[in-house]
Design an enzyme around this catalytic site. Structure first.
Site, PDB file in Angstrom:
ATOM      1  N   ALA A 251      69.553  21.769  52.935  1.00  0.00           N
ATOM      2  CA  ALA A 251      69.218  20.262  52.693  1.00  0.00           C
ATOM      3  C   ALA A 251      69.508  19.405  51.979  1.00  0.00           C
ATOM      4  CB  ALA A 251      67.752  20.053  53.115  1.00  0.00           C
ATOM      5  N   LYS A 252      69.788  19.818  50.593  1.00  0.00           N
ATOM      6  CA  LYS A 252      69.957  18.664  49.851  1.00  0.00           C
ATOM      7  C   LYS A 252      70.945  18.816  49.645  1.00  0.00           C
ATOM      8  CE  LYS A 252      65.547  17.362  49.387  1.00  0.00           C
ATOM      9  NZ  LYS A 252      65.324  16.542  50.153  1.00  0.00           N
ATOM     10  N   ARG A 253      71.954  19.828  49.857  1.00  0.00           N
ATOM     11  CA  ARG A 253      73.786  19.760  49.357  1.00  0.00           C
ATOM     12  C   ARG A 253      74.456  18.272  49.707  1.00  0.00           C
ATOM     13  NH1 ARG A 253      76.012  25.928  49.158  1.00  0.00           N
ATOM     14  NH2 ARG A 253      77.387  24.719  50.906  1.00  0.00           N
TER      15      ARG A 253
END
Ligand code: GLU
Ligand code: ZN
Length: 278
Positions: A251-253
C-alpha cells in the site's frame, strides 16, 4: 456477526484494500452474518466522488456484495458533533491550537526529538489547562483533544487475529504515557478518524472489526472511547499486511498497482485472491 469494509475515497483501491475487504466479507459470509460498507470521507479535501464510484465498481468486480445501505461519514457530522458536545460539557475535552512547531518546541527533551504516539508526535499537553471548558462555554471551533488521564481505564478486549490472539490488555498508564491526549475533532473536519470510526462502528452494529495490524495501537484508543461512551466493544481481528518480496508494504509503494489496473490487464477476481494469499 456484522463486519465492515471502510475505505477512504482518496485514491484507487489496491491489493491491500482487496485483502482487507475480502477478509471482512468472507468472515461475515462464513458465519451467515452481514458485511457492511462505509465510506470514510471526512477528509473533504482529499475525498473525491470518482474514487467512491471506483470503490463500488472494484468491490462488485471482486464479487463482494455488501448488505444494506452504504454509510458515508460526511453524512454523520451531526452525530459526531452531539458526542463532542457531551464530552466537552463533561470536561473531557480541551481546545488545542498548537501547531506541529509548537509541539516540537514544548517537548521535554527537544534535542532527542519528540516521542511518537500512534498519531505522530506525542502531544506534551501544552493546552490542557488553558483550553479547558468554562461553564456554559459552547464547543470551540478548534482542534479538541481528549483528556486521556480522565478517559482511560485498565481493561482488555477480545482479539482473534494471529499476532495478538486472546485478550490484549490496555493499561491506563500506557495510554497516558504512550498515546496521550489524542485529537477527537480537527478544526476543519468537525471530527477525527478515531471518533468517527468508533461512533460509526457502534451505529452500524459492527460486532467484528477486521483491520490491518498497523492499526493495533489505534484499536486501544477506540476501545478506550467505547468504554468511555458506554458503547459495546466489538471483537477485533488484526490481519497481516500485504507486502512485496522485499517486505515493503504494498500500500505504501509508489508503484502500488490499482486493482483496476490488474483488471485492465486481464486479471480475474480469483487471481486477486491468489495474489493476496487467500
Ligand atoms: N478508513 C480506514 C482505512 O482504510 C478504516 C480502517 C479501520 O478503521 O479499521 O484504513
Ligand atoms: Zn495545544
Amino acid at each position: 456477526m456484522i463486519t465492515r469494509f471502510a475505505p477512504s475515497p482518496t485514491g484507487p483501491l489496491h491489493l491491500g484494500h482487496a485483502y482487507a475487504a475480502i477478509v471482512a466479507h468472507d468472515m461475515a459470509r462464513a458465519a451467515g452474518g452481514q458485511f457492511l460498507l462505509r465510506i470514510e470521507d471526512i477528509d473533504r479535501a482529499r475525498s473525491k466522488p470518482a474514487w467512491e464510484a471506483q470503490i463500488y465498481e472494484d468491490l462488485r468486480w471482486l464479487g463482494l456484495r455488501w448488505d444494506g445501505a452504504v454509510l458515508r461519514q460526511s453524512e454523520r457530522l451531526p452525530a459526531y458533533r452531539a458526542c463532542l458536545e457531551k464530552l466537552w460539557a463533561a470536561g473531557l475535552l480541551y481546545a488545542c491550537t498548537c501547531t506541529r512547531r509548537d509541539i516540537e518546541a514544548a517537548a521535554s527533551a527537544p534535542q532527542e526529538g519528540v516521542p511518537l504516539g500512534p498519531d505522530g508526535l506525542l502531544y506534551p499537553g501544552t493546552c490542557r489547562a488553558r483550553g479547558a471548558a468554562r461553564p456554559g462555554q459552547p464547543l470551540p471551533e478548534v482542534a479538541l483533544r481528549l483528556r486521556m488521564d480522565l478517559a482511560a481505564t485498565d481493561g482488555a478486549f477480545t482479539e482473534t487475529g494471529p499476532a495478538h490472539r486472546g485478550r490484549p490488555e490496555i493499561s491506563r498508564d500506557s495510554m497516558i504515557r504512550d498515546v496521550g491526549d489524542v485529537v477527537l475533532a480537527r478544526r476543519e473536519m468537525g471530527t477525527s478518524y478515531h471518533l468517527a470510526v468508533v461512533l460509526d462502528d457502534a451505529a452500524q452494529g459492527i460486532t467484528h472489526v477486521t483491520r490491518g495490524e498497523d492499526l493495533f495501537a489505534a484499536t486501544a484508543i477506540h476501545v478506550t472511547l467505547q468504554r468511555l461512551l458506554g458503547l459495546a466493544v466489538p471483537v477485533y481481528h488484526h490481519h497481516g499486511l500485504i507486502r512485496d518480496d522485499q517486505g515493503k508494504r504494498l500500500a505504501k509503494r509508489d508503484d502500488a498497482r490499482a486493482l483496476a489496473k490488474y483488471r485492465a490487464e486481464g486479471a480475474t477476481p480469483e487471481d486477486i485472491r491468489r495474489l493476496v494469499g487467500l
